[in-house]
Scaffold this active site. Structure first.
Site, PDB file in Angstrom:
ATOM      1  N   PHE A 222      39.791  54.746  65.050  1.00 11.49           N
ATOM      2  CA  PHE A 222      39.106  53.997  63.982  1.00 11.49           C
ATOM      3  C   PHE A 222      39.905  52.709  63.718  1.00 11.49           C
ATOM      4  CE2 PHE A 222      38.721  58.599  63.168  1.00 11.49           C
ATOM      5  CZ  PHE A 222      37.345  58.787  63.219  1.00 11.49           C
TER       6      PHE A 222
ATOM      7  N   CYS B  43      40.236  58.264  52.971  1.00  9.66           N
ATOM      8  CA  CYS B  43      39.923  57.346  51.858  1.00  9.66           C
ATOM      9  C   CYS B  43      38.745  57.889  51.064  1.00  9.66           C
ATOM     10  CB  CYS B  43      39.674  55.937  52.364  1.00  9.66           C
ATOM     11  SG  CYS B  43      38.314  55.825  53.523  1.00  9.66           S
TER      12      CYS B  43
END
Ligand code: SAH
Length: 395
Positions: free
Chosen positions: A227, A339
């Site tokens: 990512f 997150c």
């Protein structure tokens, strides 16, 4: 008088200074407020609790601007709040760390729904709540005046706007974007930032300190950065002396920007390999190829925006972490992030424990990660503590 009267007992969270009122806590709405209007919040007995922005479309029916009854919510109030937020950031960062900074971090700066990120001479403003939307032009003016920046650009196109009944909006509010594009410098590395179409306001400023730590751990290691977005961890690992860095993302635009960012810096491109792929599938392919690494970074997008998605998110986190642990050589490091506001630090650690167990490896926590200091977490607003990460060492 525009006001929200709460049900008996529902003032408790406000007395602890939590800034949200959920729809189920509201007994009556008086004075016919419109979306974004300032309303007085009152306990069932009529006592004043706070001034808040009304949001009829949202489950979060009101967000507190001020706990002071004598306060007036207007342009001057917002300017004072922004000034306070800017002041709170003085001396948090040394000039050589970065020229990009989060100036306002929503609820944690007493500015619910207001995000402002500075990239050199450009401020990107995100207005994510009905209250923030109501004061768009006052906020934009105040940001321009207080920072002296040439351009204020709006990126109010995050998904959460829909929950507030607000349409997506994006574009210049003041000045013009620099013709040469927007750039930033962080830890001695240069990046191009697409403030108009990139993620969030263009860059993941919250990972600043963590990128530095990864750089410091990378020397001599074979690194896998999953990512990778525009290459933040990749560039830091290369600058830190990584033997090689394989970076994976499913966004062709992000990978193109990442490769451009590599070229901006005097780094050895031969040590960098890029892969446009779905990480979930690609980790399996790497396993099947018998590949292994000394340092793996997993920084996936938000799997769980709220606690309601936690279970599904947990499966996603477990899957990628299990695969990543298997790809690590003994003694190798995994920097694993979440997150997701809906996944607590405690739950995240449990998920990683389950992943290690099922992978059949021993792993220890050798570090913790959090968002950088320009993303403060108000103690009375734990929802602000969204970014968490663990550094694991495979035994
Ligand atoms: N670590 C980055 C930020 C990562 S953001 C930094 O420091 O800047 C998350 C990234 O995951 C985005 O770039 C997005 O394109 C990518 N992404 C989302 N789902 C993905 C998937 N299934 N496979 C690969 N990449 C994915």
């Amino acid at each position: 008088m525009k006001q929200l009267i709460l049900k008996p007992g529902r003032e408790k969270s406000l007395l602890r200074r939590h800034p949200w009122v959920f729809s189920g806590a509201v007994a009556r709405v008086q004075g016919d407020p419109e979306a974004g209007d300032s309303v007085a919040l009152r306990a069932a007995g009529g006592e004043f609790l706070a001034w808040a922005a009304y949001s009829p479309a949202s489950q979060i029916r009101a967000r507190v601007w001020s706990w002071e009854e004598k306060e007036r919510i207007d342009g001057d109030f917002l300017r004072a709040r922004l000034r306070r937020a800017l002041g709170a950031r003085e001396r948090l960062l040394s000039a050589d760390d970065s020229d990009a900074l989060r100036l306002a971090h929503g609820e944690s700066d007493g500015l619910p729904g207001v995000i402002a990120d500075r990239y050199g001479d450009v401020v990107v403003l995100q207005l994510l709540s009905a209250g923030a939307e109501r004061w768009r032009s006052e906020l934009a003016d105040a940001v321009r005046e207080l920072t002296g920046c040439a351009c204020v650009f709006e990126r109010s196109d995050a998904d959460v706007r829909a929950l507030e009944g607000l349409p997506a909006k994006s574009g210049v509010l003041h000045g013009a974007l620099p013709a040469a594009g927007v750039q930033l410098r962080e830890h001695g590395l240069a990046y191009g930032v697409d403030v108009a179409a990139g993620h969030k306001t263009g860059f993941y400023l919250d990972q600043r300190d963590n990128r530095k730590r990864i750089g410091a751990l990378a020397r001599g290691r074979e690194v896998l950065n999953c990512f990778c977005y525009t290459g933040g961890f990749t560039l830091n690992a290369l600058a830190g002396g990584a033997k090689s860095v394989l970076s994976v993302d499913s966004s062709a635009d992000a990978l193109a920007q990442a490769q451009e960012n590599l070229c901006r810096n005097e780094l050895d491109a031969a040590r960098a390999e890029w892969q446009d792929a779905d990480v979930f599938k690609y980790l399996r392919a790497l396993r099947d190829q018998g590949r292994s690494f000394d340092l793996v970074v997993l920084d996936p997008p938000k799997f769980a925006p709220t606690a309601a998605f936690a279970e599904k998110a947990a499966r996603g986190y477990k899957d990628i972490n299990l695969l990543a642990l298997k790809l690590l050589r003994p003694g190798g490091l995994l920097a694993s992030f979440s997150c997701s506001g809906g996944v607590s630090a405690e739950l995240f650690q449990k998920i990683l424990a389950g992943a290690a167990l099922d992978a059949g490896v021993d792993a220890s926590i050798v570090g913790h990660f959090a968002a950088a200091a320009d993303h403060p977490v108000l103690l009375s607003f734990p929802e602000g503590d969204y970014l968490k990460g663990l550094l694991l060492r495979r035994g």
